[in-house]
Motif scaffolding. Structure first.
Motif: not given
Lengths: 501, 308
Positions: B35-41, B46, B50
């Motif tokens: 969750y920290l690696l992806v953008p909030e959107t 996705d 990942l």
């Protein structure tokens, strides 16, 4: 030793000290930027964090970019036309060279798009580009993109898609490319001293505006106070991410100044409409009336940020001039809570994470308590906060504070994820709002989109599933000689800066 | 000696394996970094894509045994955020932390030990009282505060020293002092009590009654015995310095292991945290062993277990 020779020695010593401790005075030659952390990666397609953005966006070009006014303008692409609602053809410049001397062609553009949209590649940015289903090079200077359905935010997203050289990436592989990225932008990658600095040098063969500094160094300086000290001591030229107190501190500095820009990032309070007490619309409206946005911005944020009454900022497409929402009215909030009776007494959890400004979170809690709610702050680490916030209405907390930016300056990237039922981030269920958001997402007609977003803003204002708070400001510190205008999308293009002696 | 070393090496291996296992599972209890690696959107799809690409969707035990297998090949894995081998990251950062710890140790011993001698020899005199005031002040100042204060005075006001980052020797001075001050107080206290303890013993009193002067008494008779507790403290302090480096490295933007660890914990970059903890455990075990061996060299009366 004669007095003269002793003085001479002292002078030499002083000169040596001055040379060794103040290299930044030659900053026209070598420009030093203090970031918070070092970039996590310089392969533009494997991360999304700001510290990487700041660096690699100067190394790579994109199909399109935004000018300082925020308009989408050509970069690698000179023009584009829609062949149909789902097909768009780009005409490319023919005079762009990558830093290794090879020519940038439509093959590279198609390759870059396919690379980032390949689920196996595992790009964290996949979600921003997964509407693109295909990319084909029609000729060396023509490329065609296909989307699954009309996608009005496509150009706004392409502003972030960097073009990488196909031949280089294929030859060296993903890991090696990350260590030594090759782009076509105004600055070339020179070296990466892990943990210490990334150095870039000016690309003198750049086709567009050239950068003002022959060499640029990006350093990691995690502590905000240290970034300010570096500016005041003259050992850096630009420092990112200051807080309002640090920016105010620079007002009295002889060497440095604060640079302030309003961003596309909007701060909001999200109310879970599926759980008591906020399943009651009256109590949601009461909460909206209880919050004094002006007071928060002026009293806590130094007046740099700007209160908003819609869930968007003027920097984004979809902002409607003159929209109003529930204003600060404590008496009205109390009256609504009294009407609702015991339902309002339930204990409410306000979710937050350490990265958010805790002064704001505490102010929100205090203001809601003053109105008559019982609010408890639930602080978790960022990963837990994100996971819970995206887990859907049942699992997510009753209240949460957040700051949102899609880095696309388009309402679709803000309203859709926060309001539409298909998004994990939404704790609101309203079929009317959902269909308006879908309508706005599926048409290329700007007026239709604006009309739909206006209605969504109105629904949010009356139903209060979210309380828009303020447009966040970005605060940089810089030496007085630097001319640079911070942009709403928080990008930092070196070739748009200038230096005055 | 050989038997002792072998036995201790065996114990060390078990300890390190325990530490590594603990850190592996404790970290994963908190969730994974996706969750920290992806953008909030990012959408759930996705995130899942990942997570699969990073291998965090595999059963925990499978991940654990893979990790052990890699470890056996001296492979610490790859950072999920930086996508660079953990060994590369540690190797690039470790020299800075060692340099800083060495600088701090020089400050701590160089000031602390003479201060301790002063406190012991001149106890109850005004000079000792002044010195103990300094020691107390050094011990009470939080590192983040003394660090910022030093930057303000020596960099911003006086312009003598660079405020942060690395480069020539001048960059090392302030961080070394900031980090060394706390340990300096410890060294002073231990030196004082060890000296007083030895000076009150019969052999010291006898020597004194024979007319041996204080300086000679300290150097020839007392120093060797009093240094045993100092070695223990030094071994412990080096571990402490490595831990304290986290704050100093952040304040002074010193690119050592501490800084990278904080970032890795915040980003849930498991691989880096595992690597650093493994290294920390190894260093601590090694230092303890070293101090035991040093005891027996300095004081032949101390016999290492199993060497007689």
């Amino acid at each position: 030793m004669t007095p003269l020779s002793r003085n001479a020695r002292l002078a030499a010593l002083a000169a040596a000290l001055a040379l060794s401790t103040a290299p930044a005075h030659a900053s026209k030659e070598r420009f030093i930027v203090d970031l918070v952390n070092e970039p996590s990666s310089l392969d533009p397609q494997v991360q999304w964090n700001p510290d990487s953005y700041y660096v690699y966006r100067n190394i790579f070009d994109n199909l399109v970019t935004r000018n300082d006014k925020g308009e989408i303008v050509p970069q690698v692409a000179t023009s584009w036309k829609y062949l149909s609602d789902t097909e768009i053809e780009f005409e490319l410049r023919s005079d762009i060279l990558f830093h290794d001397g090879s020519k940038l062609t439509a093959e590279d553009v198609a390759y870059s798009v396919k690379r980032i949209t390949d689920p196996k590649f595992g790009s964290p940015q996949l979600g921003q580009f997964d509407k693109i289903t295909d990319a084909v090079a029609l000729s060396p200077t023509k490329v065609k993109l296909t989307t699954n359905g009309a996608y009005p935010a496509l150009l706004a997203q392409l502003v972030k898609l960097s073009i990488v050289p196909k031949a280089v990436v294929e030859a060296v592989g993903k890991d090696a490319f990350n260590l030594k990225p090759v782009g076509s932008g105004p600055y070339k990658f020179e070296g990466w001293q892990r943990g210490v600095q990334v150095s870039l040098s000016r690309n003198d063969a750049y086709w567009g505006d050239k950068g003002p500094f022959p060499a640029v160094i990006f350093r990691a300086v995690p502590d905000g106070a240290t970034r300010v000290a570096n500016l005041q001591a003259g050992t850096s030229d630009l420092g990112v991410t200051l807080d309002s107190d640090q920016a105010a501190q620079l007002k009295s500095s002889a060497k440095a100044k604060a640079l302030i820009g309003l961003t596309e990032r909007v701060a909001y309070l999200r109310l879970n409409t599926t759980k008591p007490p906020f399943d009651n619309v009256k109590l949601r409206v009461a909460a909206a009336h209880a919050i004094d946005k002006e007071g928060m911005v002026d009293g806590l944020l130094g007046g740099f940020d700007k209160p908003v009454s819609q869930l968007l900022t003027p920097a984004s497409f979809g902002w409607i001039e003159g929209m109003t929402g529930p204003n600060y009215d404590l008496a009205k909030a109390k009256a609504l809570i009294a009407e609702a009776g015991p339902a309002a007494k339930a204990e409410i959890e306000l979710a937050t994470a350490p990265v958010f400004d805790q002064r704001i979170v505490q102010a929100i809690q205090q203001q809601l308590v003053d109105a008559g709610f019982t609010v408890k702050i639930a602080m978790t680490d960022m990963a837990t906060y994100l996971k819970r916030s995206q887990a859907g209405p049942e699992a997510t907390s009753t209240l949460s504070f957040g700051r949102w930016s899609c880095a696309c300056q388009d309402a679709d990237g803000v309203l859709f994820p926060l309001v539409h039922k298909s998004s994990g981030w939404s704790a609101y269920r309203n079929p009317k709002a959902d269909s308006l958001l879908e309508e706005a997402r599926q048409t290329l007609d700007k007026d239709k989109r604006l009309a739909a977003y206006k209605q969504v803003h109105e629904i949010i204002a009356t139903e209060a599933p979210l309380v828009p708070l303020y447009q966040a400001a970005v605060l940089y510190g810089a030496t007085k000689n630097l001319q640079f205008k911070p942009t709403p999308n928080e990008s930092m293009f070196l070739n748009r800066m200038s230096w005055v002696d | 000696m050989q038997g002792f070393l072998l036995r201790r090496a065996g114990q060390a291996l078990v300890t390190i394996l325990g530490v590594v296992t603990l850190i592996f599972f404790v970290q994963r209890l908190t969730g994974d970094p996706t969750y920290l690696l992806v953008p909030e959107t990012a959408t759930k799809t996705d995130v899942e894509a990942l997570r699969h690409a990073l291998g965090f969707d595999r059963p925990l035990l499978v991940q654990y045994f893979d990790f052990l297998a890699e470890l056996a090949r001296f492979d610490l894995g790859q950072s999920v955020v930086q996508r660079v081998p953990v060994l590369t990251i540690i190797a690039s950062r470790l020299p800075y932390t060692l340099m800083l710890a060495a600088g701090a140790l020089v400050v701590a011993c160089g000031i602390g030990v003479p201060m301790g001698i002063l406190l012991a020899v001149f106890r109850d005199r005004p000079i000792a009282k002044a010195a103990s005031g300094i020691v107390l002040a050094a011990q009470s100042m939080p590192t983040f505060w003394s660090g910022i204060l030093m930057i303000l005075v020596f960099s911003v006001l006086l312009g003598w020293l660079p405020p942060s980052s690395t480069g020539d020797f001048s960059h090392l001075i302030m961080p070394s002092f900031a980090l060394g001050l706390l340990s300096m107080a410890t060294f002073a206290r231990i030196t004082r009590s060890a000296l007083l303890d030895e000076l009150s013993k019969d052999y010291a009193r006898t020597a004194r009654s024979r007319g041996v002067r204080t300086g000679r008494l300290l150097l020839r008779h007392v120093a060797r015995n009093a240094s045993i507790p100092l070695i223990t403290v030094a071994a412990l302090e080096i571990s402490n310095l490595l831990a304290g480096a986290v704050i100093v490295e952040t304040v002074f933007a010193w690119p050592g292991i501490g800084q990278v660890t904080v970032q890795a914990i915040l980003a849930r970059d498991f691989m880096i945290v595992q690597g650093v903890v493994l290294m920390g455990a190894f260093v601590t075990v090694l230092l303890n062993l070293l101090s035991d061996v040093l005891y027996s060299i300095i004081d032949p009366r101390i016999v290492l277990e199993g060497t007689r």
